[in-house]
Design a protein around this motif. Sequence first.
Motif, PDB file in Angstrom:
ATOM      1  N   ASN A  17       0.841  -1.184   0.000  1.00 32.83           N
ATOM      2  CA  ASN A  17       0.000   0.000   0.000  1.00 32.83           C
ATOM      3  C   ASN A  17       0.884   1.244   0.000  1.00 32.83           C
ATOM      4  O   ASN A  17       1.682   1.427   0.915  1.00 32.83           O
ATOM      5  CB  ASN A  17      -0.904  -0.014   1.233  1.00 32.83           C
ATOM      6  CG  ASN A  17      -2.132   0.828   1.073  1.00 32.83           C
ATOM      7  OD1 ASN A  17      -2.746   0.840   0.019  1.00 32.83           O
ATOM      8  ND2 ASN A  17      -2.492   1.531   2.110  1.00 32.83           N
ATOM      9  N   THR A  19       0.883   5.391   0.089  1.00 30.40           N
ATOM     10  CA  THR A  19      -0.046   6.448   0.467  1.00 30.40           C
ATOM     11  C   THR A  19       0.491   7.822   0.085  1.00 30.40           C
ATOM     12  O   THR A  19       1.699   8.036  -0.015  1.00 30.40           O
ATOM     13  CB  THR A  19      -0.315   6.426   1.981  1.00 30.40           C
ATOM     14  OG1 THR A  19       0.913   6.569   2.682  1.00 30.40           O
ATOM     15  CG2 THR A  19      -1.003   5.141   2.394  1.00 30.40           C
ATOM     16  N   ARG A  49     -12.577  10.590  -6.007  1.00 34.82           N
ATOM     17  CA  ARG A  49     -12.812  10.032  -4.667  1.00 34.82           C
ATOM     18  C   ARG A  49     -13.330   8.613  -4.839  1.00 34.82           C
ATOM     19  O   ARG A  49     -13.711   8.204  -5.918  1.00 34.82           O
ATOM     20  CB  ARG A  49     -13.757  10.890  -3.843  1.00 34.82           C
ATOM     21  CG  ARG A  49     -15.148  11.015  -4.396  1.00 34.82           C
ATOM     22  CD  ARG A  49     -16.090  11.752  -3.445  1.00 34.82           C
ATOM     23  NE  ARG A  49     -15.636  13.050  -3.068  1.00 34.82           N
ATOM     24  CZ  ARG A  49     -16.050  14.201  -3.603  1.00 34.82           C
ATOM     25  NH1 ARG A  49     -16.924  14.193  -4.568  1.00 34.82           N
ATOM     26  NH2 ARG A  49     -15.584  15.339  -3.177  1.00 34.82           N
ATOM     27  N   THR A  51     -12.987   4.332  -4.577  1.00 31.57           N
ATOM     28  CA  THR A  51     -12.011   3.313  -4.960  1.00 31.57           C
ATOM     29  C   THR A  51     -12.283   2.841  -6.377  1.00 31.57           C
ATOM     30  O   THR A  51     -13.435   2.625  -6.746  1.00 31.57           O
ATOM     31  CB  THR A  51     -12.079   2.112  -3.987  1.00 31.57           C
ATOM     32  OG1 THR A  51     -11.810   2.588  -2.658  1.00 31.57           O
ATOM     33  CG2 THR A  51     -11.068   1.041  -4.348  1.00 31.57           C
ATOM     34  N   LYS A  52     -11.221   2.690  -7.147  1.00 32.34           N
ATOM     35  CA  LYS A  52     -11.361   2.184  -8.508  1.00 32.34           C
ATOM     36  C   LYS A  52     -10.258   1.174  -8.776  1.00 32.34           C
ATOM     37  O   LYS A  52      -9.169   1.275  -8.213  1.00 32.34           O
ATOM     38  CB  LYS A  52     -11.328   3.317  -9.521  1.00 32.34           C
ATOM     39  CG  LYS A  52     -10.010   4.052  -9.610  1.00 32.34           C
ATOM     40  CD  LYS A  52     -10.049   5.207 -10.591  1.00 32.34           C
ATOM     41  CE  LYS A  52      -9.847   4.712 -11.993  1.00 32.34           C
ATOM     42  NZ  LYS A  52      -9.745   5.774 -12.978  1.00 32.34           N
ATOM     43  N   SER A  60      -5.558  -1.284  -6.867  1.00 32.87           N
ATOM     44  CA  SER A  60      -6.654  -0.321  -6.796  1.00 32.87           C
ATOM     45  C   SER A  60      -6.132   1.020  -6.298  1.00 32.87           C
ATOM     46  O   SER A  60      -5.090   1.102  -5.663  1.00 32.87           O
ATOM     47  CB  SER A  60      -7.761  -0.832  -5.877  1.00 32.87           C
ATOM     48  OG  SER A  60      -7.283  -0.983  -4.553  1.00 32.87           O
ATOM     49  N   LEU A  61      -6.906   2.050  -6.614  1.00 29.22           N
ATOM     50  CA  LEU A  61      -6.616   3.395  -6.134  1.00 29.22           C
ATOM     51  C   LEU A  61      -7.800   3.854  -5.301  1.00 29.22           C
ATOM     52  O   LEU A  61      -8.939   3.808  -5.766  1.00 29.22           O
ATOM     53  CB  LEU A  61      -6.390   4.359  -7.306  1.00 29.22           C
ATOM     54  CG  LEU A  61      -6.271   5.846  -6.947  1.00 29.22           C
ATOM     55  CD1 LEU A  61      -5.130   6.096  -5.980  1.00 29.22           C
ATOM     56  CD2 LEU A  61      -6.100   6.678  -8.213  1.00 29.22           C
ATOM     57  N   SER A  62      -7.536   4.285  -4.083  1.00 30.63           N
ATOM     58  CA  SER A  62      -8.576   4.802  -3.194  1.00 30.63           C
ATOM     59  C   SER A  62      -8.265   6.249  -2.858  1.00 30.63           C
ATOM     60  O   SER A  62      -7.123   6.583  -2.532  1.00 30.63           O
ATOM     61  CB  SER A  62      -8.637   4.002  -1.893  1.00 30.63           C
ATOM     62  OG  SER A  62      -8.959   2.656  -2.155  1.00 30.63           O
ATOM     63  N   SER A  64      -9.813   9.430  -0.419  1.00 32.54           N
ATOM     64  CA  SER A  64     -10.717   9.691   0.697  1.00 32.54           C
ATOM     65  C   SER A  64     -11.860  10.612   0.287  1.00 32.54           C
ATOM     66  O   SER A  64     -11.761  11.373  -0.675  1.00 32.54           O
ATOM     67  CB  SER A  64      -9.945  10.318   1.857  1.00 32.54           C
ATOM     68  OG  SER A  64      -9.464  11.594   1.496  1.00 32.54           O
ATOM     69  N   SER A  70      -4.768   9.647  -0.497  1.00 33.17           N
ATOM     70  CA  SER A  70      -5.059   8.546  -1.415  1.00 33.17           C
ATOM     71  C   SER A  70      -4.109   7.394  -1.113  1.00 33.17           C
ATOM     72  O   SER A  70      -3.076   7.580  -0.467  1.00 33.17           O
ATOM     73  CB  SER A  70      -4.918   8.980  -2.882  1.00 33.17           C
ATOM     74  OG  SER A  70      -3.576   9.277  -3.193  1.00 33.17           O
ATOM     75  N   TRP A  73      -2.918   0.656  -3.961  1.00 29.97           N
ATOM     76  CA  TRP A  73      -2.698  -0.720  -3.511  1.00 29.97           C
ATOM     77  C   TRP A  73      -2.169  -1.516  -4.691  1.00 29.97           C
ATOM     78  O   TRP A  73      -2.814  -1.582  -5.738  1.00 29.97           O
ATOM     79  CB  TRP A  73      -3.991  -1.326  -2.996  1.00 29.97           C
ATOM     80  CG  TRP A  73      -3.926  -2.801  -2.766  1.00 29.97           C
ATOM     81  CD1 TRP A  73      -4.522  -3.765  -3.511  1.00 29.97           C
ATOM     82  CD2 TRP A  73      -3.237  -3.479  -1.721  1.00 29.97           C
ATOM     83  NE1 TRP A  73      -4.236  -5.009  -2.996  1.00 29.97           N
ATOM     84  CE2 TRP A  73      -3.442  -4.861  -1.898  1.00 29.97           C
ATOM     85  CE3 TRP A  73      -2.452  -3.045  -0.649  1.00 29.97           C
ATOM     86  CZ2 TRP A  73      -2.901  -5.815  -1.047  1.00 29.97           C
ATOM     87  CZ3 TRP A  73      -1.916  -3.995   0.190  1.00 29.97           C
ATOM     88  CH2 TRP A  73      -2.145  -5.357   0.000  1.00 29.97           C
TER      89      TRP A  73
END
Length: 91
Positions: A17, A19, A49, A51-52, A60-62, A64, A70, A73
């Motif tokens: 992960n 960040t 904004r 998760t995709k 994935s990209l998350s 907030s 962000s 992952w």
Amino acid sequence: RVQQRPWAETTEGTGLNLTCVHPEIAADSTHWYRQFPDQAPQLVATAVRGTKPVLEPEGSLSVSADRRWSALWLGRPRRGDAAVDYCALGP
């Protein structure tokens, strides 16, 4: 100011992960790039904004709900995935 860890390490096949935190900036959108040695940066994913999924590298990209952090992952990193990953904020 955008804050990222200076480096991250994992073993092959173990998720990682990454960040990006920017508590004073609510980004219009967050972009993650990856740069391999002697190559130009390549866009990995962009999100506003939520998760995709990310196809390459798989993960994935998350982002907030308040758009102040962000996380990228990387689901199954491989040895050849060693690169510089960084985030950028923009329109």
